[in-house]
Design a protein around this motif. Structure first.
Motif, PDB file in Angstrom:
ATOM      1  N   CYS A  51       0.696  -1.121   0.011  1.00 50.43           N
ATOM      2  CA  CYS A  51      -0.057  -0.008   0.154  1.00 50.43           C
ATOM      3  C   CYS A  51       1.023   1.207  -0.113  1.00 50.43           C
ATOM      4  CB  CYS A  51      -0.934  -0.017   1.301  1.00 50.43           C
ATOM      5  SG  CYS A  51      -2.041   1.447   1.179  1.00 50.43           S
ATOM      6  N   TYR A  52       0.557   2.298  -0.722  1.00 52.84           N
ATOM      7  CA  TYR A  52       1.343   3.625  -0.933  1.00 52.84           C
ATOM      8  C   TYR A  52       0.510   4.724  -0.254  1.00 52.84           C
ATOM      9  CZ  TYR A  52       4.905   0.923  -3.456  1.00 52.84           C
ATOM     10  OH  TYR A  52       5.776   0.118  -3.855  1.00 52.84           O
ATOM     11  N   ALA A  53       0.678   5.417   0.495  1.00 59.50           N
ATOM     12  CA  ALA A  53      -0.092   6.453   0.767  1.00 59.50           C
ATOM     13  C   ALA A  53       0.359   7.630  -0.155  1.00 59.50           C
ATOM     14  CB  ALA A  53       0.591   7.101   2.344  1.00 59.50           C
ATOM     15  N   VAL A  54      -0.894   8.323  -0.827  1.00 64.97           N
ATOM     16  CA  VAL A  54      -0.481   9.372  -1.730  1.00 64.97           C
ATOM     17  C   VAL A  54      -1.014  10.739  -1.259  1.00 64.97           C
ATOM     18  CG1 VAL A  54      -0.315   7.825  -3.741  1.00 64.97           C
ATOM     19  CG2 VAL A  54      -2.594   8.928  -2.997  1.00 64.97           C
ATOM     20  N   GLY A  55      -1.277  10.922  -0.020  1.00 61.72           N
ATOM     21  CA  GLY A  55      -2.070  12.169   0.426  1.00 61.72           C
ATOM     22  C   GLY A  55      -3.549  12.524  -0.077  1.00 61.72           C
ATOM     23  N   ASN A  56      -3.711  13.830  -0.538  1.00 62.87           N
ATOM     24  CA  ASN A  56      -5.152  13.740  -0.981  1.00 62.87           C
ATOM     25  C   ASN A  56      -4.749  14.151  -2.540  1.00 62.87           C
ATOM     26  OD1 ASN A  56      -6.161  14.238   1.455  1.00 62.87           O
ATOM     27  ND2 ASN A  56      -5.171  16.336   1.771  1.00 62.87           N
ATOM     28  N   ALA A  57      -4.754  12.986  -3.032  1.00 63.70           N
ATOM     29  CA  ALA A  57      -4.683  13.030  -4.601  1.00 63.70           C
ATOM     30  C   ALA A  57      -5.932  13.062  -5.271  1.00 63.70           C
ATOM     31  CB  ALA A  57      -3.994  11.678  -4.978  1.00 63.70           C
ATOM     32  N   LEU A  71      -7.378   2.228  -6.184  1.00 59.99           N
ATOM     33  CA  LEU A  71      -7.395   3.554  -5.553  1.00 59.99           C
ATOM     34  C   LEU A  71      -8.327   3.378  -4.142  1.00 59.99           C
ATOM     35  CD1 LEU A  71      -7.052   5.655  -8.368  1.00 59.99           C
ATOM     36  CD2 LEU A  71      -5.513   4.447  -7.722  1.00 59.99           C
ATOM     37  N   TYR A  72      -7.874   3.741  -3.180  1.00 61.52           N
ATOM     38  CA  TYR A  72      -8.680   3.610  -1.913  1.00 61.52           C
ATOM     39  C   TYR A  72      -8.995   4.932  -1.482  1.00 61.52           C
ATOM     40  CZ  TYR A  72      -7.816  -1.223  -1.449  1.00 61.52           C
ATOM     41  OH  TYR A  72      -7.774  -2.390  -1.640  1.00 61.52           O
ATOM     42  N   ALA A  73     -10.096   5.131  -0.918  1.00 62.66           N
ATOM     43  CA  ALA A  73     -10.327   6.494  -0.201  1.00 62.66           C
ATOM     44  C   ALA A  73      -9.815   7.011   1.030  1.00 62.66           C
ATOM     45  CB  ALA A  73     -12.193   6.608   0.071  1.00 62.66           C
ATOM     46  N   GLU A  91      -6.894   7.613 -16.514  1.00 64.13           N
ATOM     47  CA  GLU A  91      -8.255   8.025 -16.002  1.00 64.13           C
ATOM     48  C   GLU A  91      -8.195   9.251 -15.267  1.00 64.13           C
ATOM     49  OE1 GLU A  91     -10.747   5.008 -14.382  1.00 64.13           O
ATOM     50  OE2 GLU A  91      -9.875   3.394 -15.496  1.00 64.13           O
ATOM     51  N   GLU A  92      -9.378   9.940 -15.272  1.00 62.95           N
ATOM     52  CA  GLU A  92      -9.777  11.081 -14.331  1.00 62.95           C
ATOM     53  C   GLU A  92     -10.461  10.542 -13.196  1.00 62.95           C
ATOM     54  OE1 GLU A  92      -9.296  14.899 -13.563  1.00 62.95           O
ATOM     55  OE2 GLU A  92      -8.537  14.229 -15.500  1.00 62.95           O
ATOM     56  N   VAL A  93      -9.974  10.845 -11.932  1.00 60.65           N
ATOM     57  CA  VAL A  93     -10.369  10.052 -10.854  1.00 60.65           C
ATOM     58  C   VAL A  93     -10.508  11.282  -9.853  1.00 60.65           C
ATOM     59  CG1 VAL A  93      -9.571   8.384  -9.008  1.00 60.65           C
ATOM     60  CG2 VAL A  93      -9.033   8.003 -11.248  1.00 60.65           C
ATOM     61  N   GLY A  94     -11.554  10.977  -8.944  1.00 63.04           N
ATOM     62  CA  GLY A  94     -12.047  11.748  -7.779  1.00 63.04           C
ATOM     63  C   GLY A  94     -11.120  11.586  -6.759  1.00 63.04           C
ATOM     64  N   ALA A  95     -11.226  12.116  -5.463  1.00 62.55           N
ATOM     65  CA  ALA A  95     -10.175  11.878  -4.306  1.00 62.55           C
ATOM     66  C   ALA A  95     -10.049  10.602  -3.807  1.00 62.55           C
ATOM     67  CB  ALA A  95     -10.702  12.878  -3.311  1.00 62.55           C
ATOM     68  N   PHE A  96      -8.570  10.400  -3.698  1.00 64.36           N
ATOM     69  CA  PHE A  96      -8.101   9.044  -3.129  1.00 64.36           C
ATOM     70  C   PHE A  96      -6.935   9.270  -2.316  1.00 64.36           C
ATOM     71  CE2 PHE A  96      -5.825   9.368  -7.049  1.00 64.36           C
ATOM     72  CZ  PHE A  96      -4.704   8.771  -7.031  1.00 64.36           C
TER      73      PHE A  96
END
Length: 103
Positions: A51-57, A71-73, A91-96
């Motif tokens: 698992c990689y933390a990506v902040g507020n992506a 991609l996890y919330a 892809e265009e993605v909402g927040a994760f």
């Protein structure tokens, strides 16, 4: 050379080959690019199952790796899966907040 010596030599060669050439199943080959806080970030050859933390992506996600990315919330790959981005897809993605690659 005795039979025991040949067996020992063969085992040593096999161990050296395994240690020197990691299998592709150990991680994804390629890159995963995402945006967080307006900055473009890239993971190179991410490990499968990690698992990689990506902040507020959010925004455009480019998965140029050879493994699908979930991609996890939530952080630490907890909570709902926002989207799964297939290998070699953009892809265009909402927040994760975190991402994990198939192992």
């Amino acid at each position: 050379m005795t039979a025991f010596g040949r067996a020992l030599a063969a085992a040593g060669i096999a161990a050296a080959l395994c240690a020197g050439f990691p299998l592709s199943a150990q991680g994804a080959m390629g890159t995963f690019t995402y945006k967080t806080c307006g900055n473009v970030r890239t993971l190179s050859n991410p490990a499968g199952g990690r698992c990689y933390a990506v902040g507020n992506a959010s925004g455009e996600v480019k998965n140029s790796a050879n493994r699908d990315a979930s991609l996890y919330a939530g952080r630490a790959c907890h909570g709902d899966i926002v989207r799964t981005v297939s290998a070699d897809d953009t892809e265009e993605v909402g927040a994760f907040a975190s991402v994990q690659f198939d192992s």
